[in-house]
Design a protein around this motif. Structure first.
Motif, PDB file in Angstrom:
ATOM      1  N   THR A 210     -49.460  -0.661  -6.731  1.00 44.96           N
ATOM      2  CA  THR A 210     -48.972  -1.472  -5.620  1.00 44.96           C
ATOM      3  C   THR A 210     -47.496  -1.805  -5.718  1.00 44.96           C
ATOM      4  OG1 THR A 210     -49.646  -3.501  -6.732  1.00 44.96           O
ATOM      5  CG2 THR A 210     -51.227  -2.504  -5.205  1.00 44.96           C
ATOM      6  N   SER A 211     -46.879  -1.594  -6.865  1.00 44.15           N
ATOM      7  CA  SER A 211     -45.453  -1.888  -6.959  1.00 44.15           C
ATOM      8  C   SER A 211     -44.685  -0.885  -6.118  1.00 44.15           C
ATOM      9  CB  SER A 211     -44.979  -1.848  -8.408  1.00 44.15           C
ATOM     10  OG  SER A 211     -45.074  -0.543  -8.899  1.00 44.15           O
ATOM     11  N   ALA A 212     -43.823  -1.388  -5.281  1.00 42.47           N
ATOM     12  CA  ALA A 212     -43.087  -0.540  -4.349  1.00 42.47           C
ATOM     13  C   ALA A 212     -41.605  -0.551  -4.685  1.00 42.47           C
ATOM     14  CB  ALA A 212     -43.297  -1.027  -2.921  1.00 42.47           C
ATOM     15  N   LEU A 213     -40.982   0.535  -4.397  1.00 46.87           N
ATOM     16  CA  LEU A 213     -39.536   0.627  -4.534  1.00 46.87           C
ATOM     17  C   LEU A 213     -38.914  -0.115  -3.364  1.00 46.87           C
ATOM     18  CD1 LEU A 213     -37.069   1.879  -5.926  1.00 46.87           C
ATOM     19  CD2 LEU A 213     -37.379   3.850  -4.454  1.00 46.87           C
ATOM     20  N   VAL A 214     -38.039  -1.041  -3.630  1.00 47.88           N
ATOM     21  CA  VAL A 214     -37.419  -1.839  -2.585  1.00 47.88           C
ATOM     22  C   VAL A 214     -35.940  -1.486  -2.526  1.00 47.88           C
ATOM     23  CG1 VAL A 214     -36.910  -4.178  -1.800  1.00 47.88           C
ATOM     24  CG2 VAL A 214     -39.061  -3.692  -2.982  1.00 47.88           C
ATOM     25  N   PHE A 215     -35.470  -1.189  -1.306  1.00 46.25           N
ATOM     26  CA  PHE A 215     -34.052  -0.898  -1.131  1.00 46.25           C
ATOM     27  C   PHE A 215     -33.650  -1.255   0.291  1.00 46.25           C
ATOM     28  CE2 PHE A 215     -36.500   2.880  -0.349  1.00 46.25           C
ATOM     29  CZ  PHE A 215     -36.007   3.352   0.857  1.00 46.25           C
ATOM     30  N   ALA A 216     -32.368  -1.440   0.498  1.00 45.53           N
ATOM     31  CA  ALA A 216     -31.850  -1.804   1.810  1.00 45.53           C
ATOM     32  C   ALA A 216     -31.385  -0.555   2.541  1.00 45.53           C
ATOM     33  CB  ALA A 216     -30.678  -2.771   1.656  1.00 45.53           C
ATOM     34  N   VAL A 217     -31.598  -0.525   3.840  1.00 43.93           N
ATOM     35  CA  VAL A 217     -31.174   0.590   4.686  1.00 43.93           C
ATOM     36  C   VAL A 217     -30.304   0.034   5.796  1.00 43.93           C
ATOM     37  CG1 VAL A 217     -31.953   2.410   6.241  1.00 43.93           C
ATOM     38  CG2 VAL A 217     -33.288   1.866   4.199  1.00 43.93           C
ATOM     39  N   ARG A 218     -29.154   0.655   6.007  1.00 45.79           N
ATOM     40  CA  ARG A 218     -28.258   0.262   7.100  1.00 45.79           C
ATOM     41  C   ARG A 218     -28.139   1.435   8.061  1.00 45.79           C
ATOM     42  NH1 ARG A 218     -25.204  -1.550   2.595  1.00 45.79           N
ATOM     43  NH2 ARG A 218     -24.155   0.436   2.742  1.00 45.79           N
ATOM     44  N   ARG A 219     -28.403   1.192   9.311  1.00 50.99           N
ATOM     45  CA  ARG A 219     -28.274   2.234  10.324  1.00 50.99           C
ATOM     46  C   ARG A 219     -26.807   2.330  10.729  1.00 50.99           C
ATOM     47  NH1 ARG A 219     -32.235   3.183  15.239  1.00 50.99           N
ATOM     48  NH2 ARG A 219     -33.570   3.228  13.429  1.00 50.99           N
ATOM     49  N   ARG A 220     -26.315   3.536  10.789  1.00 50.01           N
ATOM     50  CA  ARG A 220     -24.918   3.780  11.177  1.00 50.01           C
ATOM     51  C   ARG A 220     -24.875   4.732  12.349  1.00 50.01           C
ATOM     52  NH1 ARG A 220     -21.703   4.353   5.455  1.00 50.01           N
ATOM     53  NH2 ARG A 220     -22.300   2.341   4.664  1.00 50.01           N
ATOM     54  N   ASP A 221     -23.689   4.986  12.861  1.00 49.74           N
ATOM     55  CA  ASP A 221     -23.537   5.924  13.966  1.00 49.74           C
ATOM     56  C   ASP A 221     -23.947   7.327  13.535  1.00 49.74           C
ATOM     57  OD1 ASP A 221     -22.581   3.973  15.665  1.00 49.74           O
ATOM     58  OD2 ASP A 221     -20.483   4.354  15.175  1.00 49.74           O
ATOM     59  N   VAL A 222     -24.406   8.098  14.492  1.00 49.68           N
ATOM     60  CA  VAL A 222     -24.807   9.484  14.246  1.00 49.68           C
ATOM     61  C   VAL A 222     -23.587  10.299  13.836  1.00 49.68           C
ATOM     62  CG1 VAL A 222     -25.729  11.542  15.362  1.00 49.68           C
ATOM     63  CG2 VAL A 222     -26.670   9.303  15.913  1.00 49.68           C
ATOM     64  N   GLN A 223     -23.768  11.206  12.896  1.00 52.58           N
ATOM     65  CA  GLN A 223     -22.684  12.097  12.473  1.00 52.58           C
ATOM     66  C   GLN A 223     -23.140  13.538  12.616  1.00 52.58           C
ATOM     67  OE1 GLN A 223     -21.441  11.228   8.511  1.00 52.58           O
ATOM     68  NE2 GLN A 223     -20.335   9.409   9.112  1.00 52.58           N
ATOM     69  N   LEU A 224     -22.282  14.353  13.172  1.00 49.13           N
ATOM     70  CA  LEU A 224     -22.566  15.775  13.292  1.00 49.13           C
ATOM     71  C   LEU A 224     -22.218  16.452  11.969  1.00 49.13           C
ATOM     72  CD1 LEU A 224     -23.332  18.133  15.146  1.00 49.13           C
ATOM     73  CD2 LEU A 224     -20.930  18.320  15.737  1.00 49.13           C
ATOM     74  N   VAL A 225     -23.154  17.223  11.441  1.00 45.16           N
ATOM     75  CA  VAL A 225     -22.922  17.935  10.184  1.00 45.16           C
ATOM     76  C   VAL A 225     -22.825  19.413  10.506  1.00 45.16           C
ATOM     77  CG1 VAL A 225     -23.841  18.508   7.912  1.00 45.16           C
ATOM     78  CG2 VAL A 225     -24.174  16.212   8.845  1.00 45.16           C
ATOM     79  N   GLY A 226     -21.685  19.996  10.236  1.00 44.02           N
ATOM     80  CA  GLY A 226     -21.486  21.425  10.470  1.00 44.02           C
ATOM     81  C   GLY A 226     -21.574  22.197   9.166  1.00 44.02           C
ATOM     82  N   PRO A 227     -21.585  23.514   9.257  1.00 45.82           N
ATOM     83  CA  PRO A 227     -21.625  24.343   8.046  1.00 45.82           C
ATOM     84  C   PRO A 227     -20.428  24.065   7.146  1.00 45.82           C
ATOM     85  CG  PRO A 227     -21.991  25.664  10.005  1.00 45.82           C
ATOM     86  CD  PRO A 227     -21.578  24.311  10.475  1.00 45.82           C
TER      87      PRO A 227
END
Length: 91
Positions: free
Chosen positions: A11-28
């Motif tokens: 039952t022990s869970a990994l706890v971490f914070a998530v921050r949503r940011r603007d979308v980024q385009l990833v190119g080759p």
């Protein structure tokens, strides 16, 4: 291992914070091939056309280039994975 310790481990869970940011385009990450890739016979099978949602998690390496920037590691890896398969304007 005692039963209580097994339950606690399950039952022990990994706890971490998530921050949503603007979308980024990833190119080759490098220039891409100019040839045409044909689909295989497997790609023509309607039965195999489905979405599968999976998430894979891997432990970081000690010698990681950016240990504090997991999103940067993912962007860089995706950019490298795109090289053999995409045609990018100007690439």
């Amino acid at each position: 291992m005692p039963e209580q310790a097994r339950k606690r481990a399950r039952t022990s869970a990994l706890v971490f914070a998530v921050r949503r940011r603007d979308v980024q385009l990833v190119g080759p990450a490098a220039p891409t091939p100019r040839d045409t890739k044909r689909l295989s016979d497997i790609d023509d099978q309607d039965v195999l056309r489905m979405d599968v949602s999976l998430a894979f998690f891997y432990r970081g390496r000690e010698d990681s280039v950016a240990p504090g920037d997991p999103a940067g590691v993912i962007r860089r890896a995706l950019g490298e994975a795109l090289v053999p398969y995409t045609r990018w304007p100007g690439g």
